[in-house]
Design an enzyme around this catalytic site. Structure first.
Site, short mmCIF file in Angstrom:
data_model
loop_
_atom_site.label_atom_id
_atom_site.label_comp_id
_atom_site.label_asym_id
_atom_site.label_seq_id
_atom_site.Cartn_x
_atom_site.Cartn_y
_atom_site.Cartn_z
N GLY A 31 0.84 -0.98 -0.01
CA GLY A 31 0.38 0.05 0.15
C GLY A 31 0.61 1.13 -0.68
N HIS A 34 2.21 4.46 -5.06
CA HIS A 34 2.63 6.09 -5.66
C HIS A 34 2.66 5.52 -7.38
CE1 HIS A 34 6.53 4.04 -5.34
NE2 HIS A 34 6.13 3.79 -3.56
N GLY A 36 5.45 4.65 -8.82
CA GLY A 36 6.39 3.64 -9.20
C GLY A 36 5.24 2.26 -8.76
N HIS A 37 4.10 2.19 -8.25
CA HIS A 37 3.68 0.73 -8.02
C HIS A 37 2.79 0.71 -9.23
CE1 HIS A 37 3.86 1.62 -4.00
NE2 HIS A 37 4.10 -0.02 -4.03
N GLN A 60 8.42 -8.74 7.52
CA GLN A 60 9.69 -8.30 6.67
C GLN A 60 10.24 -6.86 7.69
OE1 GLN A 60 7.49 -8.17 3.56
NE2 GLN A 60 8.36 -6.05 2.83
N GLY A 146 9.58 -4.30 -8.84
CA GLY A 146 10.05 -3.27 -9.43
C GLY A 146 11.14 -3.46 -9.19
N LYS A 148 13.57 -1.40 -8.20
CA LYS A 148 14.12 -0.29 -7.13
C LYS A 148 14.57 -1.51 -5.94
CE LYS A 148 11.84 2.13 -4.10
NZ LYS A 148 12.59 1.80 -2.10
O1 PAF Z 1 8.49 -5.25 -2.10
C1 PAF Z 1 7.02 -4.62 -1.83
O2 PAF Z 1 7.10 -3.84 -1.62
C2 PAF Z 1 7.30 -5.92 -0.38
O3 PAF Z 1 8.58 -6.60 -0.09
C3 PAF Z 1 6.54 -6.76 -1.39
C4 PAF Z 1 7.30 -8.32 -2.28
C5 PAF Z 1 4.79 -6.04 -1.48
C6 PAF Z 1 6.49 -8.14 -0.24
O4 PAF Z 1 5.88 -8.23 1.55
#
Ligand code: PAF
Length: 282
Positions: A31, A34, A36-37, A60, A146, A148
Site C-alpha cells: 500500500g 505511488h 512507482g506502483h 519483513q 519494481g 528499486k
Molecule cells: O516490495 C514490497 O512492497 C514488499 O516487499 C512485497 C513484495 C509486497 C512483500 O511484502
C-alpha cells in the site's frame, strides 16, 4: 473492482476465473501507493484479470523498524486502483496470513544475507514467505515487482526457480522524481531538509556512472568515490554501497557486463535504497 479480505473468498473468485480459462497477474504491494506502483500495473494488464495485494507484512520488519508507523492510506489506495482498472484487491488482515500457531518461513539462503540482509537479517525471509503465500493464494501466471528493490527481485526469482513455481516474475524500471529521487512510500517520512539531502543517493549513482564512462572500472575506486560523496552530505549516513553482479549479487572487482551499484543510506532516521546498472546489462 472487488475487494477480497479472506483467503476462502479469494479461492472462490480464483476458481471462477479458472473455470473461464482466464489468466491472472499479481502486483504485490504494502500500500501507500505511488507512481512507482502504478508503473507495475502496465505489464500486469497482459493478463485477463489484474490483482493487487495490499498487505503490510509484519514478518519483513525488524524489531526496531517502522511496522507500526508504515503509512496506510487505504481509501486513497483503493480509489487509485479502481481508477487504474484493477479487477480485484486482496486485502487480508495479518491474522489471515499468519494465523495463531503459524510456524513456516521461507529462507532463500546466501542471497538474503548480502546487501540489505546485513542490517536487516530477517527481512528477506519475511518477503519470501509472504510472496510465496500470495502466489499460492492468487495463483498468478505473472507477478510484477519494481527494480528499486533489486535484491528482492533476485531473491524472488531464485525462489520461483528453486521451488518450481509456475509464475513468471517481471521487473519494471525504477520511477524517479524530477530530481532523481527514487519513488518510495518511505519518502513521506522526510522533512524538507531531508528531502533535499535524499538526492545524494541518485547523485552517487550518477557519479559512479560518469566515472565509469571516463574509464574507471575498478569497483573499490568507484565505491570509495561514492562513500566520499555520501559522507559529504551532513544528513546522510551510509548503510552500504556495493557493486555486485546483478543476476546473483556476488561481489565484482571490476565493472563488466551486468554490474549493479546498490546503495542503502539513512537520511535522518529514514533508510532509503536505490540502485543502478553499470556497464552493459543482459
Ligand atoms: O516490495 C514490497 O512492497 C514488499 O516487499 C512485497 C513484495 C509486497 C512483500 O511484502
Amino acid at each position: 473492482m472487488q475487494i477480497v479480505r479472506t483467503i476462502a473468498e479469494f479461492k472462490v473468485l480464483r476458481s471462477d476465473w479458472a473455470d473461464q480459462n482466464l489468466t491472472v497477474s499479481l502486483v504485490p504491494t504494502m500500500g501507500a501507493l505511488h507512481a512507482g506502483h502504478l508503473s507495475l500495473l502496465g505489464p500486469a494488464r497482459m493478463a485477463d484479470r489484474l490483482v493487487v495485494s495490499i498487505f503490510v507484512n509484519p514478518t519483513q520488519f525488524g524489531p526496531n523498524e517502522d511496522l507500526l508507523h508504515y503509512p496506510r492510506p487505504l481509501e486513497q489506495d483503493l480509489s487509485l486502483l479502481e481508477r487504474n482498472g484493477v479487477d480485484a484487491v486482496f486485502l487480508p488482515a495479518a491474522s489471515e496470513i499468519y494465523p495463531a500457531g503459524y510456524r513456516t518461513l521461507v529462507a532463500v539462503d546466501e542471497l538474503s544475507s548480502r546487501l540489505c540482509g546485513v542490517s536487516r537479517p530477517s527481512h528477506f525471509r519475511g518477503v519470501a514467505t509472504v510472496v510465496l503465500k500470495l502466489f499460492n493464494i492468487i495463483q498468478p501466471q505473472w507477478a510484477v515487482f519494481g527494480q528499486k528493490d533489486a535484491q528482492q527481485t533476485v531473491i524472488l526469482r531464485r525462489m520461483v526457480q528453486d521451488l518450481n513455481l509456475d509464475v513468471e516474475v517481471i521487473v519494471q524500471p525504477i520511477v524517479r522524481e524530477i530530481d532523481g529521487l527514487a519513488l518510495s512510500s518511505r519518502n513521506q517520512y522526510l522533512n524538507v531538509a531531508e528531502r533535499k539531502a535524499a538526492t545524494i543517493l541518485f547523485r552517487s549513482l550518477e557519479f559512479a556512472q560518469q566515472a565509469l564512462t571516463q574509464g574507471e572500472s575498478k569497483t573499490d575506486v568507484l565505491v570509495s568515490g561514492v562513500r566520499q560523496l555520501i559522507g559529504s552530505e551532513p544528513l546522510a549516513r551510509l548503510d552500504y554501497a556495493e557493486i555486485v553482479n546483478a543476476a546473483d549479487l556476488s561481489p565484482v572487482e571490476q565493472v563488466g557486463d551486468n554490474a549493479l551499484l546498490a546503495l542503502a543510506v539513512f537520511i535522518g532516521k529514514t533508510r532509503l535504497i536505490d540502485n543502478a546498472f553499470l556497464g552493459r546489462n543482459k
